[in-house]
Design a protein around this motif. Structure first.
Motif, PDB file in Angstrom:
ATOM      1  N   ARG A  61     -32.717 -51.323  19.574  1.00 34.30           N
ATOM      2  CA  ARG A  61     -32.942 -50.091  20.343  1.00 34.30           C
ATOM      3  C   ARG A  61     -31.899 -49.059  19.956  1.00 34.30           C
ATOM      4  O   ARG A  61     -30.709 -49.361  19.906  1.00 34.30           O
ATOM      5  N   PHE A  62     -32.365 -47.826  19.724  1.00 38.01           N
ATOM      6  CA  PHE A  62     -31.495 -46.716  19.356  1.00 38.01           C
ATOM      7  C   PHE A  62     -31.771 -45.540  20.271  1.00 38.01           C
ATOM      8  O   PHE A  62     -32.888 -45.360  20.743  1.00 38.01           O
ATOM      9  N   ALA A  63     -30.739 -44.748  20.512  1.00 32.76           N
ATOM     10  CA  ALA A  63     -30.891 -43.512  21.276  1.00 32.76           C
ATOM     11  C   ALA A  63     -30.004 -42.451  20.635  1.00 32.76           C
ATOM     12  O   ALA A  63     -28.924 -42.754  20.124  1.00 32.76           O
TER      13      ALA A  63
ATOM     14  N   LEU B 251     -27.376 -39.400  26.292  1.00 31.88           N
ATOM     15  CA  LEU B 251     -28.379 -39.934  25.366  1.00 31.88           C
ATOM     16  C   LEU B 251     -29.784 -39.653  25.871  1.00 31.88           C
ATOM     17  O   LEU B 251     -30.033 -39.676  27.072  1.00 31.88           O
TER      18      LEU B 251
ATOM     19  N   GLU C 256     -37.288 -48.248  20.056  1.00 33.22           N
ATOM     20  CA  GLU C 256     -37.107 -49.601  19.511  1.00 33.22           C
ATOM     21  C   GLU C 256     -37.712 -49.661  18.113  1.00 33.22           C
ATOM     22  O   GLU C 256     -38.851 -49.269  17.897  1.00 33.22           O
TER      23      GLU C 256
ATOM     24  N   ARG D 275     -23.130 -49.489  23.618  1.00 30.17           N
ATOM     25  CA  ARG D 275     -23.362 -48.185  23.031  1.00 30.17           C
ATOM     26  C   ARG D 275     -22.484 -48.120  21.795  1.00 30.17           C
ATOM     27  O   ARG D 275     -21.320 -47.790  21.862  1.00 30.17           O
TER      28      ARG D 275
ATOM     29  N   ALA E 174     -34.585 -44.103  24.616  1.00 28.63           N
ATOM     30  CA  ALA E 174     -34.341 -45.085  23.560  1.00 28.63           C
ATOM     31  C   ALA E 174     -35.630 -45.354  22.787  1.00 28.63           C
ATOM     32  O   ALA E 174     -36.730 -45.285  23.333  1.00 28.63           O
TER      33      ALA E 174
ATOM     34  N   ARG F 178     -29.906 -53.697  26.008  1.00 28.20           N
ATOM     35  CA  ARG F 178     -30.996 -53.804  26.988  1.00 28.20           C
ATOM     36  C   ARG F 178     -30.456 -54.332  28.302  1.00 28.20           C
ATOM     37  O   ARG F 178     -29.449 -55.024  28.324  1.00 28.20           O
TER      38      ARG F 178
ATOM     39  N   VAL G  75     -28.144 -49.214  21.304  1.00 26.68           N
ATOM     40  CA  VAL G  75     -27.974 -49.399  22.746  1.00 26.68           C
ATOM     41  C   VAL G  75     -28.479 -50.766  23.175  1.00 26.68           C
ATOM     42  O   VAL G  75     -29.423 -51.313  22.596  1.00 26.68           O
TER      43      VAL G  75
END
Length: 76
Positions: free
Chosen positions: A60-62, A70, A75, A17, A73, A11, A9
């Motif tokens: 960053r991941f979600a 989602l 990091e 996405r 998030a 920032r 994702v």
């Protein structure tokens, strides 16, 4: 059956996405399970200056049921 999905994702105003992983999981009603996913680093690459490159730094991941559902998030 559930399919948790992992997204890279962006920032701020960037609405990136990018699906980087998913796993099919058979669950009974009310059951939960820990799912682990390995991310292929090529999915983090961007095309710049005539070639693909993975930028250094944190990402960053979600995770969620879909790109619009989602969770928080993380990091890495």
């Amino acid at each position: 059956e559930d399919v948790p999905q992992l997204y890279l994702v962006g920032r701020g105003p960037e609405k990136l996405r990018r699906l980087v992983g998913f796993e099919r999981v058979a669950l009974q009603p009310g059951e939960s399970r820990e799912v682990r996913m390995q991310i292929d680093e090529r999915l983090l690459a961007e095309f710049e200056a005539g070639g693909w490159r993975v930028a250094p730094g944190d990402y960053r991941f979600a995770a969620g049921k879909s790109a619009v559902e989602l969770g928080a998030a993380l990091e890495l």
